[in-house]
Design an enzyme around this catalytic site. Structure first.
Site, mmCIF file in Angstrom:
data_model
loop_
_atom_site.group_PDB
_atom_site.id
_atom_site.type_symbol
_atom_site.label_atom_id
_atom_site.label_comp_id
_atom_site.label_asym_id
_atom_site.label_seq_id
_atom_site.Cartn_x
_atom_site.Cartn_y
_atom_site.Cartn_z
ATOM 1 N N GLN A 143 -2.723 -12.718 7.263
ATOM 2 C CA GLN A 143 -2.783 -12.307 5.994
ATOM 3 C C GLN A 143 -2.229 -13.049 5.237
ATOM 4 O O GLN A 143 -2.642 -13.753 4.219
ATOM 5 C CB GLN A 143 -2.406 -10.872 5.719
ATOM 6 C CG GLN A 143 -2.171 -10.355 4.184
ATOM 7 C CD GLN A 143 -1.865 -9.049 4.178
ATOM 8 O OE1 GLN A 143 -2.616 -8.147 4.260
ATOM 9 N NE2 GLN A 143 -0.552 -8.619 3.609
ATOM 10 N N LYS A 187 5.020 -10.275 9.391
ATOM 11 C CA LYS A 187 4.531 -9.369 10.237
ATOM 12 C C LYS A 187 2.999 -9.337 10.215
ATOM 13 O O LYS A 187 2.416 -9.283 11.289
ATOM 14 C CB LYS A 187 4.782 -8.027 10.009
ATOM 15 C CG LYS A 187 4.317 -6.957 11.206
ATOM 16 C CD LYS A 187 4.764 -5.584 10.849
ATOM 17 C CE LYS A 187 3.818 -4.610 10.067
ATOM 18 N NZ LYS A 187 2.862 -4.178 10.939
ATOM 19 N N ASP A 188 2.463 -9.618 9.179
ATOM 20 C CA ASP A 188 0.938 -9.541 8.786
ATOM 21 C C ASP A 188 0.610 -11.058 8.684
ATOM 22 O O ASP A 188 0.456 -11.730 7.511
ATOM 23 C CB ASP A 188 0.501 -9.021 7.642
ATOM 24 C CG ASP A 188 0.617 -7.419 7.733
ATOM 25 O OD1 ASP A 188 -0.031 -6.696 8.388
ATOM 26 O OD2 ASP A 188 1.811 -6.952 7.005
ATOM 27 N N GLY A 210 11.106 -2.563 5.585
ATOM 28 C CA GLY A 210 10.483 -3.769 5.603
ATOM 29 C C GLY A 210 10.056 -4.237 4.176
ATOM 30 O O GLY A 210 10.408 -5.243 3.474
ATOM 31 N N HIS A 211 9.320 -3.138 3.419
ATOM 32 C CA HIS A 211 8.848 -3.435 1.992
ATOM 33 C C HIS A 211 10.258 -3.611 1.285
ATOM 34 O O HIS A 211 10.345 -4.301 0.414
ATOM 35 C CB HIS A 211 8.371 -2.067 1.515
ATOM 36 C CG HIS A 211 7.029 -1.676 2.341
ATOM 37 N ND1 HIS A 211 6.659 -0.488 3.088
ATOM 38 C CD2 HIS A 211 5.743 -2.400 2.403
ATOM 39 C CE1 HIS A 211 5.685 -0.622 3.511
ATOM 40 N NE2 HIS A 211 4.923 -1.693 3.066
ATOM 41 N N MET A 230 0.816 -1.299 -0.126
ATOM 42 C CA MET A 230 0.024 0.101 0.000
ATOM 43 C C MET A 230 0.745 1.333 0.060
ATOM 44 O O MET A 230 0.275 2.404 0.313
ATOM 45 C CB MET A 230 -1.008 0.063 1.393
ATOM 46 C CG MET A 230 -1.927 -1.197 1.206
ATOM 47 S SD MET A 230 -3.573 -0.920 2.058
ATOM 48 C CE MET A 230 -2.795 -0.778 3.554
ATOM 49 N N GLY A 231 2.265 1.147 -0.185
ATOM 50 C CA GLY A 231 2.921 2.269 -0.525
ATOM 51 C C GLY A 231 3.425 2.645 0.965
ATOM 52 O O GLY A 231 3.384 1.990 1.900
ATOM 53 N N SER A 274 6.540 -0.247 10.254
ATOM 54 C CA SER A 274 5.153 -0.272 9.623
ATOM 55 C C SER A 274 4.945 1.198 9.196
ATOM 56 O O SER A 274 5.403 2.285 9.578
ATOM 57 C CB SER A 274 4.096 -0.437 10.988
ATOM 58 O OG SER A 274 2.810 0.148 10.431
ATOM 59 N N SER A 275 4.175 1.289 8.124
ATOM 60 C CA SER A 275 3.891 2.569 7.466
ATOM 61 C C SER A 275 3.362 3.365 8.421
ATOM 62 O O SER A 275 3.205 4.667 8.198
ATOM 63 C CB SER A 275 3.197 2.181 6.261
ATOM 64 O OG SER A 275 3.652 1.479 5.289
HETATM 65 P P1 AMP Z 1 1.529 -3.006 3.384
HETATM 66 O O1 AMP Z 1 1.976 -1.860 2.755
HETATM 67 O O2 AMP Z 1 1.547 -2.503 4.934
HETATM 68 O O3 AMP Z 1 0.363 -3.552 3.002
HETATM 69 O O4 AMP Z 1 2.613 -4.089 3.399
HETATM 70 C C1 AMP Z 1 3.025 -4.731 2.097
HETATM 71 C C2 AMP Z 1 3.790 -5.928 2.432
HETATM 72 O O5 AMP Z 1 4.845 -5.592 3.251
HETATM 73 C C3 AMP Z 1 3.041 -7.043 3.297
HETATM 74 O O6 AMP Z 1 3.379 -8.196 2.718
HETATM 75 C C4 AMP Z 1 3.516 -6.746 4.705
HETATM 76 O O7 AMP Z 1 3.511 -7.807 5.574
HETATM 77 C C5 AMP Z 1 4.863 -6.373 4.229
HETATM 78 N N1 AMP Z 1 5.558 -5.879 5.521
HETATM 79 C C6 AMP Z 1 4.994 -4.590 6.248
HETATM 80 N N2 AMP Z 1 5.828 -4.523 7.324
HETATM 81 C C7 AMP Z 1 6.928 -5.102 7.230
HETATM 82 C C8 AMP Z 1 8.095 -5.236 8.068
HETATM 83 N N3 AMP Z 1 8.466 -4.667 9.041
HETATM 84 N N4 AMP Z 1 9.016 -6.390 7.423
HETATM 85 C C9 AMP Z 1 8.707 -7.021 6.493
HETATM 86 N N5 AMP Z 1 7.529 -6.957 5.497
HETATM 87 C C10 AMP Z 1 6.952 -6.096 6.032
#
Ligand code: AMP
Length: 316
Positions: A158, A154-155, A41-42, A35-36, A190-191
């Site tokens: 999901q 982390k998710d 992490g991303h 989701m940007g 986390s975003s």
């Molecule tokens: P999101 O943009 O938050 O939906 O996350 C996109 C992807 O990045 C999802 O597969 C999340 O699980 C992964 N993600 C988010 N935070 C982290 C993190 N701290 N470490 C590794 N992967 C992450």
């Protein structure tokens, strides 16, 4: 090579053309849906996708279907320029950043549901959330037709749901789970961390501390589910936090675990927490989720847990 630059695509047909061209020359494709508001992490997902495939595609889409009516869809951070720069520096071949109407044109009627797995944990507090996730993820997986797609552990819930969806529907993309990237004090990136003010950021540290305390008890031999969870609750209560939920579940099928743990190999357990942390203004609160995996037999998982406990500063 089809492309040495990072291209930004916004339309489905552009993405399909890009993918077609890559496949015509036999390239494998790694896909990272997000989701940007990208962070390290991303970036680790992207680096894995780049290193394991000939070409990596990142999608950036804040998916309205996975936000409830009182959630932060409109406030969710949107930082497209920075995200594209990060993608370029990670050598991502294409960024797909569609509008909402490109993904959900008028008349879109389909919803994808993985029954059961989304009922508890986050699903219990975010009705419809995982149906929104699976709907958009399946659509994106179908558009990209990737060799591998990368998701963060982390998710955890999901990832379990997406793996099950792809297994049940014989989706050809291989789903790869990637370890959580953390700040130097153990807080999972986390975003949404950018919403935490200084005081909330300090209190947020209690989330990894709570997980580490439970993890340490497990490694020290505690097998009583209630006692393991009490270790976490105590750490949270020390900074006046009460979790939205704390649950210990079978890491494979997410069945709740109760009583005394007896985990036959290769089953592992996941301890998951969702925690709101309020800012000093008392108007903003940030929902954080995090988890650890507990394993009786898997030495890699146990070593990872030990490293996590050390990072958080609880190993003494
Ligand atoms: P999101 O943009 O938050 O939906 O996350 C996109 C992807 O990045 C999802 O597969 C999340 O699980 C992964 N993600 C988010 N935070 C982290 C993190 N701290 N470490 C590794 N992967 C992450």
């Amino acid at each position: 090579m089809v492309s040495t630059q990072t291209v930004v695509l916004t339309r489905r047909h552009e993405l399909l053309q890009f993918v077609d061209a890559a496949k015509k020359v036999g390239q494998s494709i790694g896909f990272v849906p997000t989701m940007g508001a990208l962070h390290a992490g991303h970036r680790s997902l992207l680096e894995k996708a780049v290193s394991e495939n000939d070409c990596a595609i990142l999608s950036i889409f804040v998916n309205p279907k996975q936000f409830g009516p009182n959630e932060d869809f409109s406030k969710y951070p949107r930082t497209l320029n920075d995200d594209v720069n990060l993608a370029k520096s990670a050598k991502v071949a294409a960024v797909f950043a569609p509008t909402v109407s490109e993904i959900y044109p008028e008349g879109f009627l389909t919803s994808v549901k993985v029954a059961g797995l989304g009922d508890g944990m986050c699903g219990a507090f975010r009705p419809g959330h995982f149906d929104g996730v699976t709907t958009v993820v399946l659509l994106l997986l179908n558009l990209v037709g990737a060799t591998r797609a990368y998701f963060g552990t982390k998710d955890f819930q999901q990832l379990a749901i997406i793996k099950k969806m792809c297994a049940d529907l014989s989706h050809p993309t291989t789903i790869v789970g990637v370890e959580t990237v953390r700040e130097s004090d153990g807080l999972a990136l986390s975003s949404r961390n950018r919403f935490l003010d200084d005081k909330a950021r300090l209190r947020a540290h209690a989330v990894p501390v709570a997980l580490a305390a439970a993890g340490k008890a497990f490694l020290d031999g505690e097998r009583d589910v209630k006692k393991i969870m009490e270790k976490s609750l105590l750490k949270l209560s020390e900074v006046q936090l009460t979790p939205q939920y704390i649950e210990l579940r079978d890491a494979t099928n997410l069945h709740p675990l109760e009583g005394v743990l007896s985990m036959p190999a290769p089953r592992n357990a996941v301890l998951a927490i969702a925690q709101f942390v309020e800012n000093s203004d008392q108007n903003t609160k940030t929902r954080l989720i995090d988890n650890i995996v507990l394993s009786e037999y898997d030495v890699t998982i146990r070593a990872r847990l030990e490293a996590f406990i050390k990072l958080v500063g609880l190993n003494s």
